[in-house]
Design an enzyme around this catalytic site. Sequence first.
Site, PDB file in Angstrom:
ATOM      1  NE  ARG A   1     -78.448 -16.288 -65.284  1.00  0.00           N
ATOM      2  CZ  ARG A   1     -79.150 -16.746 -66.305  1.00  0.00           C
ATOM      3  NH1 ARG A   1     -79.166 -18.044 -66.544  1.00  0.00           N
ATOM      4  NH2 ARG A   1     -79.836 -15.935 -67.079  1.00  0.00           N
ATOM      5  CG  ASP A   2     -78.239 -13.569 -59.850  1.00  0.00           C
ATOM      6  OD1 ASP A   2     -77.957 -12.912 -60.872  1.00  0.00           O
ATOM      7  OD2 ASP A   2     -79.319 -14.156 -59.693  1.00  0.00           O
TER       8      ASP A   2
ATOM      9  CB  SER B   1     -84.328  -8.623 -65.770  1.00  0.00           C
ATOM     10  OG  SER B   1     -83.072  -8.760 -66.396  1.00  0.00           O
TER      11      SER B   1
ATOM     12  CG  ASP C   1     -79.283 -10.222 -68.383  1.00  0.00           C
ATOM     13  OD1 ASP C   1     -78.330  -9.964 -67.625  1.00  0.00           O
ATOM     14  OD2 ASP C   1     -80.328 -10.755 -67.987  1.00  0.00           O
TER      15      ASP C   1
ATOM     16  CG  HIS D   1     -76.740 -14.003 -66.744  1.00  0.00           C
ATOM     17  ND1 HIS D   1     -76.256 -13.502 -65.550  1.00  0.00           N
ATOM     18  CD2 HIS D   1     -77.947 -13.411 -66.930  1.00  0.00           C
ATOM     19  CE1 HIS D   1     -77.133 -12.648 -65.049  1.00  0.00           C
ATOM     20  NE2 HIS D   1     -78.159 -12.563 -65.871  1.00  0.00           N
TER      21      HIS D   1
ATOM     22  CE  LYS E   1     -83.454 -11.031 -69.915  1.00  0.00           C
ATOM     23  NZ  LYS E   1     -83.099 -10.842 -68.485  1.00  0.00           N
TER      24      LYS E   1
ATOM     25  NE  ARG F   1     -86.409 -12.289 -61.779  1.00  0.00           N
ATOM     26  CZ  ARG F   1     -85.466 -11.776 -62.553  1.00  0.00           C
ATOM     27  NH1 ARG F   1     -84.557 -10.981 -62.024  1.00  0.00           N
ATOM     28  NH2 ARG F   1     -85.419 -12.042 -63.839  1.00  0.00           N
ATOM     29  CB  SER F   2     -92.963 -14.223 -59.915  1.00  0.00           C
ATOM     30  OG  SER F   2     -92.768 -13.259 -60.935  1.00  0.00           O
ATOM     31  CG  ASP F   3     -88.395 -14.394 -63.689  1.00  0.00           C
ATOM     32  OD1 ASP F   3     -88.058 -14.497 -62.494  1.00  0.00           O
ATOM     33  OD2 ASP F   3     -87.650 -13.882 -64.549  1.00  0.00           O
TER      34      ASP F   3
END
Length: 501
Positions: free
Chosen positions: A150-151, A62, A390, A394, A323, A253-255
Amino acid sequence: MTNHSVILCILDGWGNSENSQFNAIAQSYKPCWDNTILQYPKSQLITHGLNVGLPDGQIGNSEVGHVNLGSGRIVLQDLCKINNEIKYIKNNRYLLEFIKKIKQNNGICHIAGLLSDGGVHSLHTHMLDIIDTLSNFQIQIAVHIFLDGRDTPPISAIKYINILREHIKHLNNVNIATISGRYYSMDRDNKLDRTRTAYKAMAFADAKRYTDPSLAIQDSYNAGITDEFILPCVIGDYNGMNPQDGFIMTNFRSDRAIQIIKMIIGDIKTDNHITLENTIGMVKYSESINIPCLFPNNNITNTLGEVIANHKLHQLRIAETEKYAHVTFFFNGGREDTFENEDRIIIPSPSVTTYNLMPEMSAKEVTNTVIERIKLQKYSLIILNYANADMVGHTGNIEATKQAITALDQCLNKILNCIQGTNYVLVITADHGNAEEMFDVKNNMPYTAHTLNPVPFIICNYSKQIRLKNGRLCDVAPTILEILNIEKPKEMTGISLIEYI
């Protein structure tokens, strides 16, 4: 400029696949979608690998998707940048300064991150490379492992634990301190109780203790808990952090790094707290987090949002919590501040444990708000994200994901009905696939990760006769500018996908 206005609707996790087996999109009831793809011009976009600035064959995500959508160019992603530069990590001046402070304070180094080869939030080899460099300086290293699932496949953590253990077996100054499912250590939805649970294990060794991480993981498996949801636990004789210690985060990745880092540095307080001032990250996670980083970000200028602002036009960004950062921070190329005449609306995501329990999420509320804003006739550009395909995808629950798709279909129908007779053009696409592949046949388990499939690209309610070429995510912004009759800036190397008939 023409009188057209554009709504860019990003169906997060909605991919195209001709295979209907285990395909929640193909199997769902979605009459509006089925009619839309027959009635309006459509094509497909590539969302992975070199076409979005990732290594060849790397699945998109994303963050990457929204950066490319908003920038109108292929943006070299942090994964590629770090892969290229980490070979020189022993000479990195930011890391050397970090190590110097630890040695001066006689502290230990805490290194934390997602131990995964998913390549979305981290890459496990980055952690290994940094551990190697740190160990050469004869400082004690405590490793805090965030588990994926998850990934990566939902039950795969022991594989990555074994890779780490094999790598550090000859390093006497490196020990595994804690493990935690990413559900706790990587929350991004302000569910701070989850973050605190991970923090208490890391900072105070306040969690169930195991002699071996594999035993902890197997205990969770026996209880029906997969990697993502494993409760934080303490390993061996680890006894917590001290203020003189240092902390390094290896997620790029920041979020999903922000909440745990803010807790570590004291920006988010807990009842009992230890603040580690000597903290460093892989990248600049946020303007609100004042810590150095190993790999500073490049500045992206003349994004779609900036071009709209430079033409004195109004724009709206709207999504639910999950999101919101994607349609704002990431879509603007890593910029947190709003542009002139840019409005932002965040709709709270539902407070449920996992989104299969509420597949509709907050899509209805997002839709109702968008329709209210359309009727104002104020905005030349509306960017909205629907998270359902998404976030429910997941979970690996195909029935819930089918319900999510049906809910989205109803929302699309409302928006399409609303723009009839207006100057709004609806552009529909996605950032990557997910919901179209819900089962991993090879491993005989639910498939919870993103996919390599292309995503739809549809233009609805445009007054001109057109057809659409296949393309890449970076081609969306130039296409929108063509609809708005605004010249594309030289920084945008993507192309318009419109062909006039």
